[in-house]
Scaffold this active site. Structure first.
Site, PDB file in Angstrom:
ATOM      1  N   LYS A 193     -31.528 -26.787  56.389  1.00 39.00           N
ATOM      2  CA  LYS A 193     -31.694 -25.448  55.633  1.00 39.00           C
ATOM      3  C   LYS A 193     -32.780 -25.167  54.223  1.00 39.00           C
ATOM      4  CE  LYS A 193     -27.939 -23.239  52.502  1.00 39.00           C
ATOM      5  NZ  LYS A 193     -26.909 -23.307  51.720  1.00 39.00           N
ATOM      6  N   LYS A 215     -32.319 -24.021  43.844  1.00 36.04           N
ATOM      7  CA  LYS A 215     -32.262 -25.496  44.559  1.00 36.04           C
ATOM      8  C   LYS A 215     -32.756 -26.100  45.217  1.00 36.04           C
ATOM      9  CE  LYS A 215     -27.500 -22.368  44.849  1.00 36.04           C
ATOM     10  NZ  LYS A 215     -25.964 -22.480  46.244  1.00 36.04           N
ATOM     11  N   LYS A 246     -31.415 -22.971  59.194  1.00 34.99           N
ATOM     12  CA  LYS A 246     -31.174 -21.522  58.455  1.00 34.99           C
ATOM     13  C   LYS A 246     -32.202 -21.063  57.563  1.00 34.99           C
ATOM     14  CE  LYS A 246     -27.782 -20.081  54.732  1.00 34.99           C
ATOM     15  NZ  LYS A 246     -26.665 -20.497  54.098  1.00 34.99           N
TER      16      LYS A 246
HETATM   17  C1  PBG Z   1     -23.636 -22.233  49.714  1.00 38.44           C
HETATM   18  C2  PBG Z   1     -24.408 -21.022  51.440  1.00 38.44           C
HETATM   19  C3  PBG Z   1     -25.850 -20.390  50.669  1.00 38.44           C
HETATM   20  C4  PBG Z   1     -25.642 -19.709  51.806  1.00 38.44           C
HETATM   21  C5  PBG Z   1     -24.816 -19.938  52.626  1.00 38.44           C
HETATM   22  N1  PBG Z   1     -23.973 -21.319  51.864  1.00 38.44           N
HETATM   23  C6  PBG Z   1     -26.024 -19.798  49.657  1.00 38.44           C
HETATM   24  C7  PBG Z   1     -27.320 -20.672  49.167  1.00 38.44           C
HETATM   25  O1  PBG Z   1     -27.798 -22.042  49.011  1.00 38.44           O
HETATM   26  O2  PBG Z   1     -27.351 -20.091  47.492  1.00 38.44           O
HETATM   27  C8  PBG Z   1     -26.486 -18.543  52.560  1.00 38.44           C
HETATM   28  C9  PBG Z   1     -25.561 -17.241  53.369  1.00 38.44           C
HETATM   29  C10 PBG Z   1     -26.480 -16.398  53.549  1.00 38.44           C
HETATM   30  O3  PBG Z   1     -27.971 -15.909  52.914  1.00 38.44           O
HETATM   31  O4  PBG Z   1     -26.975 -15.500  54.679  1.00 38.44           O
HETATM   32  N2  PBG Z   1     -23.802 -23.149  50.153  1.00 38.44           N
END
Ligand code: PBG
Length: 322
Positions: A193, A215, A246
């Site tokens: 991610k 983050k 992701k």
């Molecule tokens: C947070 C989380 C995020 C998403 C899924 N879980 C956002 C982030 O990490 O700030 C993003 C999903 C999306 O943008 O569709 N744990």
């Protein structure tokens, strides 16, 4: 001419016979946002999506399930009063998320309910882990994530999906689930991610943007790909059942690498910003949403994803029926 590649494109029938990749509703997961109450609140940057009260959540999930989408992924939008630095509300058995899971499993027992494991919707700091002296403390966060996953499993979640990117969380969650008697609950690890700008609309939907900082000390650097091999190896060893990449389309090379490095099922998340881009361009008359949505999801499958999370899952499932 001996070689005429166009012969294999000459009719719909021939194209169908020689097609490498199939996209079906059975591959899709619909992410949904839930809030308190019976109503719903539109999400400005995600046309067609809203934060849904539980009754509407159940209706929406039923609509998706009826169209052949087997799973939903839930994200709770909490009021600020319930947020604190350690995300304590996340383990409340009667909290919003836990009640949503129970309502869904009661109405639609066959629906696969996937819950997100991370602190951000519950955290007054808007981070996925616990903030201590301006740093996200990995090891203080792990037991909180493990307890959150157990609370979600107790409510009936089929799959818990840690999206927090703390080191060691898959193992911590797996052992906590097993100790609590939930050895059948799957873990979908957000394995690779990235620290991405494409999460913008999601953070608007949940009002979960970090209150300070970013983050980048836990999510991956978009410039990196070799690092995925380490993440894959660790998550496999810690007992993950699915590995996710992701965002989706900008990371198709990562999906391919992960696909070739593991025997586990691979998931890709076509994230909020990717959905918002398609909607915005379509609203301007600049591209055909239906066509580009199906193409995007198909390309994620071609890149190597078995499972595709998409805000367009209902629209795609409808189009695939025709
Ligand atoms: C947070 C989380 C995020 C998403 C899924 N879980 C956002 C982030 O990490 O700030 C993003 C999903 C999306 O943008 O569709 N744990």
């Amino acid at each position: 001419m001996l070689q005429r590649p166009r012969r294999n494109r000459s009719s719909a029938g021939v194209r169908g016979l020689v097609r490498d990749t199939q996209l079906s509703a059975a591959n899709l997961v619909l992410p949904l946002f839930v809030q308190e109450g019976d109503g719903e609140t539109a999400i400005r940057s995600m046309p067609g999506h809203a934060r849904l009260g539980i009754p509407r959540l159940v209706d929406k999930a039923g609509e998706a399930f009826g169209l052949g989408v087997p799973a939903v992924a839930l994200f709770p939008a909490l009021v600020d009063d319930l947020k604190d630095p350690r995300g304590s509300e996340s383990t409340n058995p009667d909290g919003l998320l836990q009640r949503s899971v129970r309502a869904l499993k009661q109405a639609l027992p066959e629906l696969i309910v996937i819950t997100d494991v991370a602190l951000d919707p519950y955290s007054s700091d808007g981070h996925d882990g616990v903030l201590i002296d301006d740093r996200i403390d990995n090891d203080v966060t792990l037991p909180i994530l493990a307890a959150m996953a157990v609370a979600q499993a107790e409510a009936g979640a089929d799959v818990v999906a840690p999206s927090d990117m703390m080191d060691g969380r898959v193992g911590a969650i797996r052992s906590a689930l097993d100790e609590a008697g939930f050895s059948n609950v799957l873990v979908c690890s957000y394995c690779c991610k990235y620290a991405s700008g494409f999460y913008g609309p999601f953070r608007e939907a949940l009002d979960s943007a970090p209150r300070a900082g970013d983050k980048k000390t836990y999510q991956m650097d978009p410039a990196n790909v070799r690092e995925c091999l380490r993440e894959v190896e660790l998550d496999e060893a810690e007992g993950a059942d699915w590995l996710m990449v992701k965002p989706g389309l900008p990371y198709a090379d990562v999906i391919r690498l992960v696909r070739e490095s593991t025997a586990l099922p691979v998931a890709a998340y076509h994230v909020s910003g990717e959905y918002a881009m398609l909607k915005a361009a379509a609203q301007n008359g600049w591209l055909d949403f239906d066509r580009c949505l199906l193409e995007s999801l198909l390309c994620l499958r071609r890149a190597g994803a078995d499972i595709v999370f998409s805000y367009g899952a209902i629209e795609a499932a409808r189009l695939l029926r025709r």
